[in-house]
Write a protein that holds these residues in place. Structure first.
Motif, PDB file in Angstrom:
ATOM      1  N   GLU A  25       0.562   4.638  -2.328  1.00 41.80           N
ATOM      2  CA  GLU A  25       0.471   6.033  -1.844  1.00 41.80           C
ATOM      3  C   GLU A  25       1.428   6.947  -2.597  1.00 41.80           C
ATOM      4  O   GLU A  25       1.131   8.124  -2.795  1.00 41.80           O
ATOM      5  N   VAL A  26       2.576   6.407  -2.992  1.00 37.48           N
ATOM      6  CA  VAL A  26       3.503   7.213  -3.802  1.00 37.48           C
ATOM      7  C   VAL A  26       2.797   7.631  -5.091  1.00 37.48           C
ATOM      8  O   VAL A  26       2.874   8.785  -5.512  1.00 37.48           O
ATOM      9  N   GLY A  27       2.071   6.702  -5.690  1.00 36.78           N
ATOM     10  CA  GLY A  27       1.308   7.030  -6.885  1.00 36.78           C
ATOM     11  C   GLY A  27       0.237   8.058  -6.609  1.00 36.78           C
ATOM     12  O   GLY A  27       0.003   8.968  -7.414  1.00 36.78           O
ATOM     13  N   ARG A  28      -0.407   7.955  -5.438  1.00 36.07           N
ATOM     14  CA  ARG A  28      -1.469   8.919  -5.106  1.00 36.07           C
ATOM     15  C   ARG A  28      -0.893  10.311  -4.897  1.00 36.07           C
ATOM     16  O   ARG A  28      -1.475  11.313  -5.326  1.00 36.07           O
ATOM     17  N   ILE A  29       0.266  10.374  -4.226  1.00 38.19           N
ATOM     18  CA  ILE A  29       0.903  11.675  -3.989  1.00 38.19           C
ATOM     19  C   ILE A  29       1.149  12.380  -5.321  1.00 38.19           C
ATOM     20  O   ILE A  29       0.995  13.595  -5.441  1.00 38.19           O
ATOM     21  N   PHE A  30       1.545  11.600  -6.342  1.00 32.83           N
ATOM     22  CA  PHE A  30       1.811  12.210  -7.642  1.00 32.83           C
ATOM     23  C   PHE A  30       0.573  12.213  -8.526  1.00 32.83           C
ATOM     24  O   PHE A  30       0.665  12.379  -9.740  1.00 32.83           O
ATOM     25  N   ARG A  31      -0.587  12.004  -7.939  1.00 30.53           N
ATOM     26  CA  ARG A  31      -1.888  12.142  -8.596  1.00 30.53           C
ATOM     27  C   ARG A  31      -2.002  11.315  -9.875  1.00 30.53           C
ATOM     28  O   ARG A  31      -2.456  11.788 -10.899  1.00 30.53           O
ATOM     29  N   LEU A  32      -1.587  10.062  -9.797  1.00 31.37           N
ATOM     30  CA  LEU A  32      -1.756   9.179 -10.948  1.00 31.37           C
ATOM     31  C   LEU A  32      -3.231   8.816 -11.081  1.00 31.37           C
ATOM     32  O   LEU A  32      -3.919   8.620 -10.082  1.00 31.37           O
ATOM     33  N   ARG A  61       0.827  -1.216   0.000  1.00 35.91           N
ATOM     34  CA  ARG A  61       0.000   0.000   0.000  1.00 35.91           C
ATOM     35  C   ARG A  61       0.856   1.258   0.000  1.00 35.91           C
ATOM     36  O   ARG A  61       0.466   2.306  -0.502  1.00 35.91           O
ATOM     37  N   LYS A  62       2.038   1.140   0.589  1.00 35.53           N
ATOM     38  CA  LYS A  62       2.907   2.316   0.690  1.00 35.53           C
ATOM     39  C   LYS A  62       3.350   2.790  -0.688  1.00 35.53           C
ATOM     40  O   LYS A  62       3.512   3.980  -0.917  1.00 35.53           O
ATOM     41  N   LEU A  63       3.547   1.848  -1.607  1.00 41.51           N
ATOM     42  CA  LEU A  63       3.949   2.246  -2.955  1.00 41.51           C
ATOM     43  C   LEU A  63       2.765   2.847  -3.698  1.00 41.51           C
ATOM     44  O   LEU A  63       2.916   3.759  -4.519  1.00 41.51           O
ATOM     45  N   ARG A  73       1.682   1.779 -13.875  1.00 39.26           N
ATOM     46  CA  ARG A  73       3.012   2.179 -13.418  1.00 39.26           C
ATOM     47  C   ARG A  73       3.373   1.611 -12.059  1.00 39.26           C
ATOM     48  O   ARG A  73       4.538   1.600 -11.680  1.00 39.26           O
ATOM     49  N   ILE A  74       2.379   1.170 -11.282  1.00 35.93           N
ATOM     50  CA  ILE A  74       2.705   0.630  -9.956  1.00 35.93           C
ATOM     51  C   ILE A  74       2.210  -0.801  -9.785  1.00 35.93           C
ATOM     52  O   ILE A  74       2.986  -1.694  -9.465  1.00 35.93           O
TER      53      ILE A  74
END
Lengths: 279, 259
Positions: A175-182, A171-173, A190-191
């Motif tokens: 969230e990285v996608g969410r932070i960059f608004r994918l 889930r942590k990865l 991409r994830i």
């Protein structure tokens, strides 16, 4: 087909000390692995040649080699290998395709998972060979029941592997996608996709191994060609050399298919630090 | 200006992680949030980053409300959270995928230069040390030119030397992009080394307790008397935050506070 090919990639890291590793570099280690079978085969060859054993039920390597050679020279062997490979290929394609599709759907749609997964898990508990009589009743005795049996055998490990891989994406990865608004699609591409790829490929390898397991069963239940047919034929006409020749072919073909799958997919998971290459 | 207004977060299980946070941070200010575990520091950053929704209250960046992940807000996690299937350059450029290839490559190269990892651009994350991974993660956040950068204990897993080195890299990038920075830490020395202002938080439910201005010139010398005085002030505030609220309340702060 050796049993080890159906195991997932869990080879322990190389723990040999540097000195022993130096003594037994790549080539040396491979030679060491060959030592035991070569000694046993040589001893058996000598025992039969010197009359200590008849070799009637367990022919010496030279006779197995001769049987292989005559099958290959007549072109018969290639026909059998081709028949077996087509069955495994079709069964694998159907089984793996369905496994990836349904595994992805149940892992991403909870409602579908609650609806479908319990039934699939129940079906998974049925030994796949138990379907054979039913498949023969349904599909006759030609190619369809064989491919269906192989597909069923391949389906379950792929389904379980893919669904498990998606469910265990960190889930942590995400969230990285969410932070960059994918977008949802970009997140998947991409994830999610790269994250589930290694476990999916392991599941496919397991599936392919099971495909070869089930092609033997399928061909034992009645076939006029295929490596499995050579086994049955060898038993009925009491030709142990042919049986062993077919077994050797299964080992070689299975290993080659597995190696091809690994070679095709390794570039996709180049980033992984695993013992893949050593298996 | 980053504005938080009576921001509260209560989780589904009834835990009150944050209650009534009011905070205004002028642009380009570096704020250190200090406090023990369970005082809602991480929750606060996740709300500002838009990863979680507040139960009440609002967040605004230069007057524009923030209701989800925002292009102007970057977050560096406690763990580097690099994507293992991308090389270092791929990770740094992950968030600017919609830029033209050329510009992306330039910005990635520049950011890697700034964090001293230019020659590691083609490495896999697993080949890097913990400090290098965190530098990549910081570069990944900076490369998108954030107006607000949130850092959640980004250096807590690193040794003292590596941490000092990363402070230097962080400040160099900050000088260049000048985002507003909120950094969560439990290390008073880190707050003194980096921040314009330290805010001590207090748990159950998480609140802002005392705000300590750190009017120190950069670059900072941790051994200078001014740094030592600042450290003492923060330690005193931390100490008070551990006592029951009413007894510890300094008279001038009583009756609700706004930062």
């Amino acid at each position: 087909m050796s049993g080890s090919t159906v195991l997932p990639d869990t080879a322990p890291a190389d723990t040999a000390s540097p000195r022993r590793a130096a003594l037994l570099g790549g080539g040396g280690r491979a030679a060491l692995g060959l030592l035991l079978p070569v000694i046993l085969a040589g001893a058996w060859e000598i025992a039969v040649a010197s009359g200590l054993a008849t070799g009637r039920l367990l022919p010496p390597p030279s006779r197995i080699g001769a049987a292989l050679w005559s099958l290959a020279a007549s072109g018969e062997l290639w026909m059998h290998v081709e028949a077996t490979l087509i069955r495994v290929g079709l069964g694998f394609a159907f089984g793996a395709g369905a496994g990836i599709l349904i595994g992805t759907l149940t892992a991403t749609l909870p409602a579908l998972r609650w609806l479908v997964d319990p039934s699939l898990q129940a079906l998974r508990a049925v030994p796949s060979l138990a379907w054979v009589p039913l498949f023969i009743l349904w599909f006759g005795i030609l190619e369809t029941p064989k491919v269906a049996l192989i597909a069923v055998g391949v389906f379950f490990p792929v389904y379980v592997g893919v669904a498990g891989a998606i469910a265990s994406v960190d889930r942590k990865l995400i969230e990285v996608g969410r932070i960059f608004r994918l977008s949802k699609l970009a997140l998947a591409r991409r994830i999610l996709l790269p994250a589930v790829l290694p476990a999916t490929l392991t599941a496919l390898r397991t599936g392919l191994g099971l495909g070869f397991l089930f092609v033997v069963a399928a061909e034992l239940m009645g076939a006029s060609e295929g490596l499995g047919y050579l086994l049955v034929d060898g038993q009925q006409f009491s030709k142990p050399d042919q049986i062993l020749a077919a077994i050797i072919c299964f080992a070689i073909v299975g290993k080659l298919a597995d190696t091809a799958l690994v070679a095709l997919t390794t570039p996709l998971v180049r980033w992984q630090d695993t013992a893949r290459e050593t298996l | 200006m980053l504005n938080l207004q009576s921001l509260s977060k209560t989780y589904a299980d009834g835990t009150r992680a944050l209650a009534g946070i009011d905070l205004a941070v002028p642009n380009a200010e570096i704020v250190a949030l200090i406090g023990g575990s369970g005082c809602g520091k991480t929750t606060l950053l996740r709300l500002i980053a838009g990863l979680d929704r507040p139960s009440a209250g609002s967040i605004a960046l230069d007057g524009e409300p923030i209701t989800g992940p925002h292009p102007g807000v970057g977050l560096v996690f406690q763990e580097s959270r690099l994507l293992p299937w991308l090389d270092v350059a791929g990770n740094v450029g992950f968030g600017i995928g919609d830029l033209p290839r050329r510009e992306r490559a330039e910005r990635v190269a520049h950011a890697l230069e700034r964090v001293g990892l230019a020659e590691h651009a083609g490495r896999w994350p697993r080949e890097l040390s913990g400090g290098q991974q965190q530098r990549v993660s910081i570069a990944r956040a900076f490369v998108a030119n954030p107006r607000v950068l949130l850092l959640d204990e980004p250096f807590s897993a690193l040794d003292a030397f590596t941490r000092k080195d990363l402070h230097r890299h962080l400040l160099a990038l900050w000088e260049e992009v000048r985002p507003t920075v909120l950094i969560v830490t439990h290390d008073v020395a880190e707050a003194v080394a980096l921040a314009d202002r330290a805010i001590v938080m207090r748990p159950k439910p998480g609140r802002l307790d005392e705000s300590i201005a750190l009017d120190l010139r950069r670059p900072r010398d941790p051994a200078a008397p001014t740094s030592e005085a600042a450290t003492r002030k923060i330690l005193g505030a931390l100490d008070r935050s551990l006592r029951p609220r009413e007894a510890s309340r300094a008279p001038e702060l009583a009756g609700g506070s706004s930062f």
